[in-house]
Scaffold this motif. Structure first.
Motif, mmCIF file in Angstrom:
data_model
loop_
_atom_site.group_PDB
_atom_site.id
_atom_site.type_symbol
_atom_site.label_atom_id
_atom_site.label_comp_id
_atom_site.label_asym_id
_atom_site.label_seq_id
_atom_site.Cartn_x
_atom_site.Cartn_y
_atom_site.Cartn_z
ATOM 1 N N ARG A 1 46.495 103.481 33.210
ATOM 2 C CA ARG A 1 45.740 102.776 34.305
ATOM 3 C C ARG A 1 44.387 103.870 34.677
ATOM 4 O O ARG A 1 44.632 104.965 34.731
ATOM 5 N N TYR A 2 43.245 103.086 34.715
ATOM 6 C CA TYR A 2 42.019 103.638 35.012
ATOM 7 C C TYR A 2 41.534 103.258 36.270
ATOM 8 O O TYR A 2 41.231 101.975 36.541
ATOM 9 N N ALA A 3 40.549 103.924 37.005
ATOM 10 C CA ALA A 3 39.936 103.611 37.968
ATOM 11 C C ALA A 3 38.549 103.754 37.578
ATOM 12 O O ALA A 3 37.861 104.580 37.367
ATOM 13 N N VAL A 4 37.676 102.473 37.641
ATOM 14 C CA VAL A 4 36.386 102.359 37.036
ATOM 15 C C VAL A 4 35.407 102.107 37.952
ATOM 16 O O VAL A 4 35.409 101.062 38.758
ATOM 17 N N THR A 5 34.429 102.817 38.328
ATOM 18 C CA THR A 5 33.478 102.719 39.448
ATOM 19 C C THR A 5 32.240 102.132 38.697
ATOM 20 O O THR A 5 31.557 102.833 37.855
ATOM 21 N N VAL A 6 31.707 101.060 39.155
ATOM 22 C CA VAL A 6 30.393 100.464 38.654
ATOM 23 C C VAL A 6 29.186 100.398 39.770
ATOM 24 O O VAL A 6 29.651 99.900 40.858
ATOM 25 N N ASP A 7 28.125 100.886 39.311
ATOM 26 C CA ASP A 7 26.883 100.493 39.999
ATOM 27 C C ASP A 7 26.413 99.016 39.824
ATOM 28 O O ASP A 7 26.066 98.713 38.885
ATOM 29 N N MET A 8 26.674 98.404 41.027
ATOM 30 C CA MET A 8 26.548 96.903 40.801
ATOM 31 C C MET A 8 25.092 96.652 40.643
ATOM 32 O O MET A 8 24.737 95.854 39.982
ATOM 33 N N ALA A 9 24.093 97.110 41.370
ATOM 34 C CA ALA A 9 22.801 96.992 41.180
ATOM 35 C C ALA A 9 22.302 97.097 39.538
ATOM 36 O O ALA A 9 21.522 96.537 39.082
ATOM 37 N N ALA A 10 22.713 98.218 39.113
ATOM 38 C CA ALA A 10 22.326 98.614 37.684
ATOM 39 C C ALA A 10 22.858 97.735 36.883
ATOM 40 O O ALA A 10 22.084 97.398 36.023
ATOM 41 N N ALA A 11 24.091 97.231 37.100
ATOM 42 C CA ALA A 11 24.704 96.187 36.186
ATOM 43 C C ALA A 11 23.889 94.955 36.418
ATOM 44 O O ALA A 11 23.530 94.317 35.193
ATOM 45 N N LEU A 12 23.672 94.540 37.408
ATOM 46 C CA LEU A 12 22.935 93.251 37.562
ATOM 47 C C LEU A 12 21.658 93.251 37.111
ATOM 48 O O LEU A 12 20.965 92.270 36.366
ATOM 49 N N LYS A 13 20.826 94.386 37.184
ATOM 50 C CA LYS A 13 19.662 94.484 36.963
ATOM 51 C C LYS A 13 19.673 94.277 35.343
ATOM 52 O O LYS A 13 18.678 93.806 34.636
ATOM 53 N N ALA A 14 20.435 94.946 34.583
ATOM 54 C CA ALA A 14 20.546 94.939 33.248
ATOM 55 C C ALA A 14 20.704 93.500 32.908
ATOM 56 O O ALA A 14 20.416 93.160 31.673
ATOM 57 N N LYS A 15 21.247 92.666 33.598
ATOM 58 C CA LYS A 15 21.293 91.244 33.289
ATOM 59 C C LYS A 15 19.959 90.416 33.789
ATOM 60 O O LYS A 15 19.859 89.026 33.619
ATOM 61 N N GLY A 16 19.260 91.032 34.352
ATOM 62 C CA GLY A 16 18.097 90.415 34.802
ATOM 63 C C GLY A 16 18.310 89.581 36.184
ATOM 64 O O GLY A 16 17.518 88.685 36.492
ATOM 65 N N GLN A 17 19.115 90.150 37.075
ATOM 66 C CA GLN A 17 19.830 89.430 38.387
ATOM 67 C C GLN A 17 19.574 90.594 39.306
ATOM 68 O O GLN A 17 19.424 91.887 39.048
ATOM 69 N N LYS A 18 19.693 89.834 40.618
ATOM 70 C CA LYS A 18 19.494 90.805 41.736
ATOM 71 C C LYS A 18 20.929 90.847 42.588
ATOM 72 O O LYS A 18 21.559 90.070 42.308
ATOM 73 N N MET A 19 21.014 91.742 43.446
ATOM 74 C CA MET A 19 22.124 92.011 44.286
ATOM 75 C C MET A 19 22.156 90.738 45.288
ATOM 76 O O MET A 19 20.906 90.320 45.581
ATOM 77 N N VAL A 20 23.284 90.409 45.557
ATOM 78 C CA VAL A 20 23.662 89.299 46.123
ATOM 79 C C VAL A 20 23.943 89.856 47.753
ATOM 80 O O VAL A 20 24.482 90.835 47.934
ATOM 81 N N ALA A 21 23.383 89.081 48.841
ATOM 82 C CA ALA A 21 23.803 89.697 49.996
ATOM 83 C C ALA A 21 25.239 89.671 50.386
ATOM 84 O O ALA A 21 26.298 89.093 50.163
ATOM 85 N N GLY A 22 25.705 90.904 50.769
ATOM 86 C CA GLY A 22 27.067 91.072 51.272
ATOM 87 C C GLY A 22 27.817 92.009 49.964
ATOM 88 O O GLY A 22 28.956 92.403 50.237
ATOM 89 N N MET A 23 27.167 91.986 48.992
ATOM 90 C CA MET A 23 27.644 92.578 47.765
ATOM 91 C C MET A 23 27.699 94.384 47.696
ATOM 92 O O MET A 23 26.672 94.610 48.255
ATOM 93 N N PRO A 24 28.661 94.941 47.492
ATOM 94 C CA PRO A 24 28.780 96.573 47.760
ATOM 95 C C PRO A 24 28.128 97.381 46.734
ATOM 96 O O PRO A 24 27.667 96.549 45.614
#
Length: 269
Positions: free
Chosen positions: A194-217
């Motif tokens: 079992r692994y705990a994997v922490t993701v930077d959501m802004a960076a992940a979405l930016k890589a897909k050409g998307q922006k953060m959604v309101a309420g997203m951590p």
């Protein structure tokens, strides 16, 4: 449709990503990051006793090695079966399905109030076939994701790209902040880590050409269970903004045949 296209997209995309969106290469990892071996005691021998055999140290993955190990594990594993449970707003949704990556195809059955009861979806040769409670029993709507005049096509069009594991890896290479080994467990008779994997959501979405959604951590922690030896993902869990999702994967690489519905079962609107 009785269920929102946004809900459908979320439910489909998450299991098809198979947790890969939670993985990426840590650009700041150092060469010395390596792996963390489990300490091994040194056996004591006497003249009348043969030396004991000591099991080799178990090497666990870390931030630097997590994604490369997962990429390697998927080589040649071009099919998978999955089950998913999502709880949101007091409602429970379940999804069962199977997928092939080469060629890209999938077949899903979705249950829950968000779908108006039960819905089915098939993807074959870049075409979507959707069966919902407001469609005659046994019939499917044929949706071309490239059809700009179809609102449903516009909302589901990006799903096909998410089904391609190679594109998912590329999209989230910059998203991983940390991957930490938690413990070794047994899942369905299989030894998993079992692994705990922490993701930077802004960076992940930016890589897909998307922006953060309101309420997203800003960051999201995924719990991922990987095979201790094969490093395939067998379970993933996360909670975000009142939504929890658990997905199990099985039968990696086993033969799967997915076909489009026959012409007699396809309708148009």
């Amino acid at each position: 449709m009785r269920f929102s296209s946004r809900v459908a997209t979320t439910v489909v995309t998450l299991p098809l990503m198979l947790g890969l969106a939670a993985c990426g290469s840590d650009k700041t990892a150092t060469v010395n990051a390596g792996t963390t071996p489990t300490p091994v005691s040194t056996p004591v021998t006497t003249p009348s006793q043969a030396p004991e055999r000591v099991a080799p140290a178990v090497a666990h993955l870390n931030t630097a090695s997590f994604l490369p190990a997962m990429k390697k594990s998927m080589v040649g594993k071009d099919s998978v079966k999955m089950t998913m449970k999502m709880v949101a707003g007091g409602q429970t949704m379940t999804v069962t399905g199977r997928q092939t990556m080469k060629p890209v195809a999938m077949q899903l059955e979705m249950n829950g109030a968000a779908f108006g009861g039960k819905a089915k979806m098939i993807v074959v040769k870049d075409m979507l076939y959707l069966s919902t409670p407001d469609v005659p029993a046994g019939k499917y709507l044929k949706i071309d994701p490239k059809d700009s005049s179809n609102p449903m096509a516009a909302s589901l069009g990006g799903m096909l790209n998410d089904m391609d594991p190679s594109k998912t890896f590329e999209s989230f290479d910059g998203g991983l902040k940390a991957a930490k080994f938690v413990k070794t467990e047994t899942l369905d008779g299989r030894k998993v880590d079992r692994y705990a994997v922490t993701v930077d959501m802004a960076a992940a979405l930016k890589a897909k050409g998307q922006k953060m959604v309101a309420g997203m951590p800003k960051t999201l922690v995924y719990t991922i269970w990987m095979g201790s030896t094969d490093h395939l993902m067998y379970k993933i869990f996360f909670e975000m903004a009142g939504v929890s999702m658990t997905m199990n994967a099985s039968d990696w690489g086993k033969p799967i045949s997915i076909k489009a519905p026959p012409a007699s079962k396809i309708i148009s609107r």
